[in-house]
Every structure is written in C-alpha cells, then in structure tokens.
Design a protein around this motif. Structure first.
Motif, mmCIF file in Angstrom:
data_model
loop_
_atom_site.group_PDB
_atom_site.id
_atom_site.type_symbol
_atom_site.label_atom_id
_atom_site.label_comp_id
_atom_site.label_asym_id
_atom_site.label_seq_id
_atom_site.Cartn_x
_atom_site.Cartn_y
_atom_site.Cartn_z
ATOM 1 N N GLU A 100 0.813 -1.215 0.000
ATOM 2 C CA GLU A 100 0.000 0.000 0.000
ATOM 3 C C GLU A 100 0.846 1.265 0.000
ATOM 4 O O GLU A 100 1.873 1.351 0.646
ATOM 5 N N THR A 101 0.445 2.246 -0.786
ATOM 6 C CA THR A 101 1.009 3.587 -0.720
ATOM 7 C C THR A 101 -0.176 4.539 -0.680
ATOM 8 O O THR A 101 -0.799 4.776 -1.704
ATOM 9 N N THR A 102 -0.506 5.040 0.506
ATOM 10 C CA THR A 102 -1.588 6.011 0.662
ATOM 11 C C THR A 102 -2.834 5.719 -0.190
ATOM 12 O O THR A 102 -3.172 6.474 -1.098
ATOM 13 N N PHE A 118 3.276 -6.766 -13.113
ATOM 14 C CA PHE A 118 3.269 -6.881 -11.651
ATOM 15 C C PHE A 118 4.626 -6.487 -11.083
ATOM 16 O O PHE A 118 4.700 -5.712 -10.122
ATOM 17 N N SER A 119 5.720 -6.964 -11.684
ATOM 18 C CA SER A 119 7.027 -6.629 -11.109
ATOM 19 C C SER A 119 7.388 -5.166 -11.342
ATOM 20 O O SER A 119 8.021 -4.543 -10.489
ATOM 21 N N ILE A 120 6.944 -4.575 -12.438
ATOM 22 C CA ILE A 120 7.172 -3.135 -12.666
ATOM 23 C C ILE A 120 6.448 -2.313 -11.590
ATOM 24 O O ILE A 120 7.039 -1.439 -10.951
ATOM 25 N N TYR A 121 5.178 -2.619 -11.368
ATOM 26 C CA TYR A 121 4.411 -1.870 -10.357
ATOM 27 C C TYR A 121 4.993 -2.069 -8.963
ATOM 28 O O TYR A 121 5.053 -1.131 -8.162
ATOM 29 N N LYS A 122 5.417 -3.286 -8.678
ATOM 30 C CA LYS A 122 5.976 -3.583 -7.360
ATOM 31 C C LYS A 122 7.205 -2.708 -7.110
ATOM 32 O O LYS A 122 7.338 -2.081 -6.068
ATOM 33 N N ARG A 123 8.080 -2.650 -8.094
ATOM 34 C CA ARG A 123 9.292 -1.848 -7.959
ATOM 35 C C ARG A 123 8.956 -0.365 -7.845
ATOM 36 O O ARG A 123 9.449 0.335 -6.967
ATOM 37 N N LEU A 172 6.150 1.172 -6.943
ATOM 38 C CA LEU A 172 5.419 1.534 -5.722
ATOM 39 C C LEU A 172 6.316 1.425 -4.494
ATOM 40 O O LEU A 172 6.162 2.203 -3.551
ATOM 41 N N LYS A 173 7.262 0.518 -4.519
ATOM 42 C CA LYS A 173 8.212 0.382 -3.418
ATOM 43 C C LYS A 173 9.107 1.622 -3.357
ATOM 44 O O LYS A 173 9.355 2.169 -2.284
ATOM 45 N N GLN A 174 9.541 2.079 -4.523
ATOM 46 C CA GLN A 174 10.369 3.292 -4.575
ATOM 47 C C GLN A 174 9.637 4.472 -3.951
ATOM 48 O O GLN A 174 10.231 5.297 -3.279
ATOM 49 N N GLU A 175 8.314 4.521 -4.187
ATOM 50 C CA GLU A 175 7.537 5.655 -3.682
ATOM 51 C C GLU A 175 7.522 5.702 -2.154
ATOM 52 O O GLU A 175 7.417 6.765 -1.575
#
Ligand code: ADP
Length: 173
Positions: free
Chosen positions: A2-4, A161-166, A168-171
């Motif tokens: 989750e990010t906000t 999925f792996s693009i979004y995971k990376r 969103l994690k950076q965020e």
C-alpha cells in the motif's frame, strides 16, 4: 502492498469486489479481446446491451455502466490510446483515462476502484512508461479528492506486476 490508498494485486479483475472496476475498452464499447472480453464474458450479455446505448467513447474518455453478474457495482469503460511511437499524444491520453475514470467513480460515490494496466496489451503502450503515468495520475487524484479512497492496480501478467511492485516500493522509500 500500500502507498496512501494505492494497492497492488495480481489477479483477474473480474473477480474483484471493488465498487467499480475499470475496463480497457475500445472506442465502440461493444466488446473485444483481452480484459474487455473477460469483463463482458463474466458480466453477461446485459452489459453489452447497456453499452450499445452509449454510442461509443472517445480515446482518453470514460463511461460508466452497471456491472450485472460481476461482483463489482459498476464498470467504468475507458478507451486507452494505441501506442504509435509516442508522438500522438499517447501519454496525455493515457493519463486522461485514469483521471476521467476516477472522476466518474467519485461522482458515483465509489470508495474503491480497480484498474487494469490500460493500453499495455494489444495497444502496445510501453509497460514501464504506462505504469509511471498510472501511478502519478492516481496518486495526485487521491490527494486532491475525497473519493475514491482506495485504488487497486490489478496486474494480470508478471511483467506488469514486477514493474508496479518496484515503482510503488520506490515511492514509499
Ligand atoms: P489494451 O487494448 O488497452 O492494450 P488489453 O486487454 O489487450 O487492453 O490489455 C490490457 C491489460 O489487461 C494487459 O496488461 C493484460 O495483461 C491485462 N488483462 C488481460 N486480461 C485481464 C484480466 N482478466 N484481468 C486483469 N487484467 C487483464
């Protein structure tokens, strides 16, 4: 993850019980392949009947219908741009798809909305570029508006999925 108010899931979007799911449709709104085909199959023929009354949709715009046999309440049909090399306003049009869909969700008091990775299938939009546009646009909308409260990015293929995971994690760092 989750990010906000933003969540990432790997799933078939037709299974989600969010208030609205977004369909990556084409301009006719009369069904197609990919996620569009899956949504129409799962929703049943009543969805196509309602879509016929809408007389299509412009690229970058969105229209809302009921969801019939789907667990969601509404389907928001948006038409992503076909990727033609990047000089045909593709990035702005993709951002507009996310924004217009969220506006419709807000007007219909949807608290949760699920998006597929619009344009990254047969419309060939580069996946990383599309993911960045999706995340930035959704994040901004959530900060500026009360509804929706939760947005789910629903990835069907491993690459998205792996693009979004990376990203969103950076965020969160
Ligand atoms: P477009 O024409 O906008 O490119 P597609 O349906 O071809 O639309 O692909 C958009 C995205 O939807 C792709 O990333 C594809 O992996 C994904 N997708 C296909 N079927 C489903 C499904 N049942 N649930 C969620 N996503 C899906």
């Amino acid at each position: 993850m989750e990010t906000t108010g933003i969540f990432l899931v790997k799933d078939d979007i037709t299974k989600l019980k969010t208030d609205a799911i977004v369909n990556a449709a084409n301009r006719t709104l009369l069904g197609g392949g990919g996620v569009d085909g899956a949504i129409h199959r799962a929703a049943g023929p009543e969805l196509l009947s309602e879509c016929r009354l809408l007389h299509g949709c412009d690229t970058g715009d969105a229209k809302i219908t009921q969801a019939y046999r789907l667990p969601a309440k509404y389907v928001i049909h948006t038409v992503g741009p076909v990727w033609r090399g990047g000089n045909q306003n593709e990035e702005k049009l993709l951002a507009a798809c996310y924004r217009r869909s969220l506006q419709l969700a807000a007007v219909h008091n949807c608290s949760s909305v699920a998006f597929p990775n619009i344009s990254t299938g047969v419309y060939r939009f580069p996946k990383e570029k599309a993911a960045k546009i999706a995340i930035v646009t959704v994040k901004k909308f959530l900060l500026e508006n009360k509804y929706p409260e939760k947005v789910y990015f629903v990835c069907f293929d491993d690459e998205n999925f792996s693009i979004y995971k990376r990203l969103l994690k950076q965020e969160t760092n």
